[in-house]
Design an enzyme around this catalytic site. Structure first.
Site, PDB file in Angstrom:
ATOM      1  N   ASP A 298     -93.409  19.532 -10.536  1.00 25.56           N
ATOM      2  CA  ASP A 298     -93.059  18.185 -10.093  1.00 25.56           C
ATOM      3  C   ASP A 298     -94.220  17.281 -10.496  1.00 25.56           C
ATOM      4  OD1 ASP A 298     -92.027  15.922  -8.576  1.00 25.56           O
ATOM      5  OD2 ASP A 298     -90.867  17.369  -7.415  1.00 25.56           O
ATOM      6  N   HIS A 332     -93.315  16.307 -13.597  1.00 30.65           N
ATOM      7  CA  HIS A 332     -92.439  15.135 -13.645  1.00 30.65           C
ATOM      8  C   HIS A 332     -93.217  13.874 -14.029  1.00 30.65           C
ATOM      9  CE1 HIS A 332     -89.136  16.998 -10.868  1.00 30.65           C
ATOM     10  NE2 HIS A 332     -89.344  17.680 -11.977  1.00 30.65           N
TER      11      HIS A 332
END
Length: 516
Positions: A298, A332
């Site tokens: 992430d 991310h």
């Protein structure tokens, strides 16, 4: 020049009433800093060193060493502080609770692995994802401590696979088959670690987790999976040299800490790790992140300050942060602000970093309801390769599918991003060059992008933005307009090269947009 920078650092430290030495090994990072920040240095520990094995620990990967770790840490603290040495071996353990004035030191070859027995982990009321709620106890935690460190050349593994779900399309066939063979529950195309995880999913929406009773929380421990390292309200913290990997949720989460140094660490999660953030710095003050590498599932290096009303009520910004010479691979976002930024973010300097293969390079995100002000962000000399999404994005519609029919009034819930200075970006092969996507009632404001080059499949977007400067910026898309300008109030495009058959496309209502 080095002597001059150390002298300036010393003056700054005195001005802030710091007792830390002007000869801090990190003093050079303050050279040319655009804001005032006290010079910090690593905590110093007494000469006392105790061995983990002196407390009955066995590094065979089988023996449970929870008591040995916690008794040893308490003993070092009791004797006035020092170092707890973890020798080479595989040290299987339950949760470790840090102590003030103790350096947890991992020798080369030391591997700490956290047990997969959820009964070893208590249920605690902590902050996660911006608000307080019941969670499962973190494998490593510390609260209201001073002078703490985790150092060395070893590895800390959070055994995250026992906690988090995995989508089938995130793995290849062999990986998926091996995962399913371990047990757990498969529903549709998702593997869950236990039925209790599935039972807990009914608490996922909104702040329902905060309304759980302790008894209810104990029944769904796997769903309430913890961050691996959670430090709350600590001062003078050093994380150095160690690999932190395979966390249940976020990997390293300092919350409301002061004088934090993260130096030469490797923070690693599988790229399929749901909520597998790397380093989440939340409502912290005086922070250095230096020479570190992240490869996660992430956001990688992320600045936060609480979520919505809870974050505004806490009212503690993240401020005075230096990020230097870091590398990010999967993630991310390489460097991220938000989306939980309700307490504000200011005085951040990021420089000399590389983002390779991340989804987004520089990521600023929020949404209506957050409130908070993000300002005084200085970014310089960032090189990016193979960014699948946007090289730079400002998105104030985070997780929003449909906006309101009428523009809401500005109030304490309106997020603000302004006074952000970005220089020396080179991005090669990104999905989109840039996306500036503010909200009509509060455009992103006073953003400067200078001396930068973007090669991308798509060009850039300026939307709902105000007082924008692009100076010596090159945008080279594979197709389409190099830059789309939509509802922009005042933008100067100076000495820019938009290399496309259709350099600039105008949509919406724009005023004061000039090409010079």
């Amino acid at each position: 020049m080095k002597i001059k920078s150390i002298f300036c650092a010393a003056v700054l430290a005195l001005a802030f009433g710091q007792s830390l030495s002007a000869e801090s090994k990190y003093a050079g990072l303050y050279k040319g800093l655009q804001f005032e920040m006290p010079v910090i240095d690593a905590p110093v520990f007494p000469d006392l060193t105790l061995q983990l094995t002196d407390f009955g620990a066995v590094g065979d990967g089988v023996t449970l060493n929870t008591d040995a770790f916690n008794k040893a840490l308490a003993e070092v603290n009791k004797r006035g502080g020092g170092t707890l040495n973890v020798p080479s071996g595989v040290w299987y353990t339950g949760p470790i609770v840090l102590q003030s004035n103790v350096n947890l030191h991992l020798e080369a070859g030391a591997l700490i692995v956290f047990a997969d027995d959820e009964d070893l982990y208590d249920t605690v009321y902590v902050v996660y994802e911006g608000f307080e709620a019941w969670r499962t106890q973190s494998p490593i935690s510390g609260r209201d401590l001073e002078n703490i460190a985790i150092t060395g050349e070893g590895v800390i593994d959070g055994n995250g696979g026992m906690w988090r779900p995995v989508k089938k399309n995130k793995m290849n066939t062999a990986e998926w088959n091996n995962l399913v063979a371990r047990g757990g529950v498969v529903e549709g195309d998702v593997w869950y670690p236990s039925q209790s995880y599935i039972d807990g999913m009914k608490y996922a929406e909104g702040n329902r987790r905060a309304l759980l009773t302790e008894a209810e929380a104990r029944q769904v421990k796997r769903f309430l999976r913890p961050v691996m390292v959670q430090l709350v309200g600590c001062r003078n913290v050093l994380l150095q040299g160690v690999t932190f990997q395979n966390s249940p949720a976020w990997n390293v989460h300092p919350l409301m800490c002061q004088n934090l140094i993260v130096d030469d660490v490797y923070i690693k999660n599988p790229d399929f790790a749901q909520n597998g953030d790397g380093l989440d710095i939340e409502s912290c003050k005086n922070v250095i992140v230096y020479r570190s590498m992240l490869d996660v599932g992430d956001d990688a290096i992320c600045i936060k300050s609480g979520k919505d009303e809870a974050g505004r009520k806490r009212g503690i910004p993240s401020e005075n942060v230096i990020v230097r010479d870091c590398r990010v691979f999967h993630g991310h976002g390489g460097f991220v602000v938000g989306s939980e930024m309700s307490g504000g973010v200011n005085n951040i300097s990021v420089a000399d970093c590389q983002f390779i293969g991340t989804d987004i390079g520089l990521r600023f995100k929020s949404t209506r309801g957050r409130g908070g002000v993000v300002k005084n962000i200085f970014i310089d000399n960032i090189n990016m390769l193979d960014i699948s999404g946007d090289a730079i994005t400002f998105d104030l519609y985070y997780f929003v599918k449909n906006g309101p029919k009428e523009i809401p009034p500005v109030d304490e819930t309106t997020p603000q991003f302004r006074d952000i200075f970005i220089n020396g970006i080179t991005s090669y092969r990104s999905g989109k060059a840039l996306k500036f996507n503010g909200i009509p009632e509060m455009p992103i404001e006073n953003i400067r992008v200078t001396n930068s080059t973007f090669s991308a499949r798509e060009g850039g977007l300026l939307s709902e933005s105000k007082d924008i400067l692009f100076d010596n910026v090159t945008i080279r898309p594979d197709a389409g307009a190099a830059l789309t300008v939509n509802n922009v109030n005042s933008a100067r495009l100076v000495n820019c090269r938009f290399i496309s058959g259709d350099p600039i496309e105008y949509t919406g209502t724009n005023t004061g947009v000039t090409v010079e």
